[in-house]
Design an enzyme around this catalytic site. Structure first.
Site, PDB file in Angstrom:
ATOM      1  N   PHE A   1      51.077  55.725  40.890  1.00 29.52           N
ATOM      2  CA  PHE A   1      49.760  55.859  40.260  1.00 29.52           C
ATOM      3  C   PHE A   1      48.719  55.931  41.387  1.00 29.52           C
ATOM      4  O   PHE A   1      48.760  55.140  42.325  1.00 29.52           O
ATOM      5  CB  PHE A   1      49.465  54.648  39.371  1.00 29.52           C
ATOM      6  CG  PHE A   1      48.439  54.911  38.303  1.00 29.52           C
ATOM      7  CD1 PHE A   1      47.094  55.048  38.626  1.00 29.52           C
ATOM      8  CD2 PHE A   1      48.805  55.006  36.968  1.00 29.52           C
ATOM      9  CE1 PHE A   1      46.137  55.287  37.652  1.00 29.52           C
ATOM     10  CE2 PHE A   1      47.857  55.227  35.981  1.00 29.52           C
ATOM     11  CZ  PHE A   1      46.528  55.371  36.329  1.00 29.52           C
TER      12      PHE A   1
ATOM     13  N   ALA B   1      51.004  49.797  39.816  1.00 27.34           N
ATOM     14  CA  ALA B   1      50.896  48.481  40.460  1.00 27.34           C
ATOM     15  C   ALA B   1      51.515  47.377  39.625  1.00 27.34           C
ATOM     16  O   ALA B   1      52.039  46.393  40.147  1.00 27.34           O
ATOM     17  CB  ALA B   1      49.424  48.172  40.714  1.00 27.34           C
TER      18      ALA B   1
ATOM     19  N   GLU C   1      54.233  47.440  38.123  1.00 28.65           N
ATOM     20  CA  GLU C   1      55.678  47.395  38.376  1.00 28.65           C
ATOM     21  C   GLU C   1      56.039  46.904  39.787  1.00 28.65           C
ATOM     22  O   GLU C   1      57.222  46.722  40.103  1.00 28.65           O
ATOM     23  CB  GLU C   1      56.283  48.791  38.177  1.00 28.65           C
ATOM     24  CG  GLU C   1      56.472  49.174  36.713  1.00 28.65           C
ATOM     25  CD  GLU C   1      55.158  49.538  36.044  1.00 28.65           C
ATOM     26  OE1 GLU C   1      54.268  50.094  36.709  1.00 28.65           O
ATOM     27  OE2 GLU C   1      55.017  49.248  34.844  1.00 28.65           O
TER      28      GLU C   1
ATOM     29  N   THR D   1      40.155  52.719  34.541  1.00 31.23           N
ATOM     30  CA  THR D   1      41.021  52.054  33.565  1.00 31.23           C
ATOM     31  C   THR D   1      40.279  50.949  32.837  1.00 31.23           C
ATOM     32  O   THR D   1      39.421  50.295  33.410  1.00 31.23           O
ATOM     33  CB  THR D   1      42.269  51.451  34.264  1.00 31.23           C
ATOM     34  OG1 THR D   1      43.066  50.821  33.267  1.00 31.23           O
ATOM     35  CG2 THR D   1      41.870  50.391  35.308  1.00 31.23           C
TER      36      THR D   1
ATOM     37  N   HIS E   1      42.017  48.486  31.521  1.00 29.17           N
ATOM     38  CA  HIS E   1      42.799  47.244  31.687  1.00 29.17           C
ATOM     39  C   HIS E   1      42.953  46.880  33.163  1.00 29.17           C
ATOM     40  O   HIS E   1      43.962  46.383  33.602  1.00 29.17           O
ATOM     41  CB  HIS E   1      44.142  47.327  30.977  1.00 29.17           C
ATOM     42  CG  HIS E   1      45.039  48.436  31.402  1.00 29.17           C
ATOM     43  ND1 HIS E   1      44.729  49.748  31.256  1.00 29.17           N
ATOM     44  CD2 HIS E   1      46.266  48.419  31.957  1.00 29.17           C
ATOM     45  CE1 HIS E   1      45.727  50.485  31.683  1.00 29.17           C
ATOM     46  NE2 HIS E   1      46.667  49.715  32.139  1.00 29.17           N
TER      47      HIS E   1
HETATM   48  O1  LIG Z   1      48.667  51.334  40.045  1.00 29.51           O
HETATM   49  C1  LIG Z   1      47.892  51.511  39.102  1.00 29.51           C
HETATM   50  N1  LIG Z   1      48.362  51.462  37.821  1.00 29.51           N
HETATM   51  C2  LIG Z   1      47.532  51.680  36.766  1.00 29.51           C
HETATM   52  N2  LIG Z   1      48.048  51.621  35.529  1.00 29.51           N
HETATM   53  C3  LIG Z   1      49.474  51.704  35.278  1.00 29.51           C
HETATM   54  C4  LIG Z   1      50.162  50.336  35.353  1.00 29.51           C
HETATM   55  O2  LIG Z   1      50.282  49.918  36.709  1.00 29.51           O
HETATM   56  C5  LIG Z   1      51.576  50.429  34.765  1.00 29.51           C
HETATM   57  O3  LIG Z   1      52.308  51.384  35.510  1.00 29.51           O
HETATM   58  C6  LIG Z   1      51.526  50.843  33.302  1.00 29.51           C
HETATM   59  O4  LIG Z   1      50.715  49.927  32.590  1.00 29.51           O
HETATM   60  C7  LIG Z   1      52.931  50.876  32.680  1.00 29.51           C
HETATM   61  O5  LIG Z   1      53.529  49.599  32.796  1.00 29.51           O
HETATM   62  C8  LIG Z   1      46.169  51.947  36.984  1.00 29.51           C
HETATM   63  N3  LIG Z   1      45.273  52.203  35.928  1.00 29.51           N
HETATM   64  O6  LIG Z   1      45.590  51.918  34.732  1.00 29.51           O
HETATM   65  O7  LIG Z   1      44.170  52.795  36.164  1.00 29.51           O
HETATM   66  C9  LIG Z   1      45.687  51.986  38.349  1.00 29.51           C
HETATM   67  O8  LIG Z   1      44.482  52.219  38.647  1.00 29.51           O
HETATM   68  N4  LIG Z   1      46.567  51.753  39.342  1.00 29.51           N
END
Ligand SMILES: O=c1[nH]c(NC[C@H](O)[C@H](O)[C@H](O)CO)c([N+](=O)[O-])c(=O)[nH]1
Length: 153
Positions: free
Chosen positions: A22, A56, A58, A86, A88
């Protein structure tokens, strides 16, 4: 007085790097900074393993599994979470931070928290190799120092 401190020597040490896909435009720069730092402090290419995870959130699970394997002297966790993109943000950041700390404490293996958490993309770019340095390189330095220190305890 006996003082313990970690030297910055990565020779002969094994490192795991867990990096989130991500925001890959930025996390790839963090990875490059970490790899460059490990290399220039003497780590052998064959002693570095990189694992890509979706985001992040994970990072903790794969960091913990790598640490539990006993194959690594230290783990570097890399990611970029940007609030502007985001709803969340807090959950992702908090769970990543808590999980990475737990992965380290529960295994006794240093897992460095090199997750860029910013309000906007510009701040994230500043920490991915521009005017605020490279958080991935910083995480690698911390990993090298902690691995050296733990060998003395
Ligand atoms: O690493 C990130 N994951 C993000 N979301 C994904 C999250 O880490 C999980 O992969 C997802 O929720 C599935 O479990 C982000 N946003 O939501 O914007 C982000 O900015 N950075």
């Amino acid at each position: 007085v006996k003082v313990l401190e970690g030297m910055l020597n990565a020779q002969g040490m094994k490192f795991g790097i867990v990096v989130a896909r991500f925001n890959e435009f930025l996390t790839s720069k963090l990875l490059g900074g970490a790899l460059d730092t490990l290399h220039r402090h003497g780590a052998d290419e064959d002693d570095i393993t990189v694992a890509w995870v979706p985001g992040a959130y994970e990072l903790p699970l794969v960091s913990k599994k790598m640490a539990e394997s006993g194959k690594y002297d230290a783990i570097i966790a890399l990611g970029t979470v940007i609030r502007g993109s985001t709803t969340h943000y807090d959950y992702v950041c908090n769970e990543a931070a808590k999980g990475i700390a737990q992965a380290s404490m529960s295994t006794g293996v240093p897992v460095t928290f090199s997750v860029v958490t910013t309000e906007n993309i510009e701040q994230a770019i500043e920490r991915a190799g521009t005017k605020a340095g490279n958080k991935g390189a910083d995480g690698a330095m911390t990993a090298i120092e902690m691995a050296n220190l733990l060998k003395q305890l």
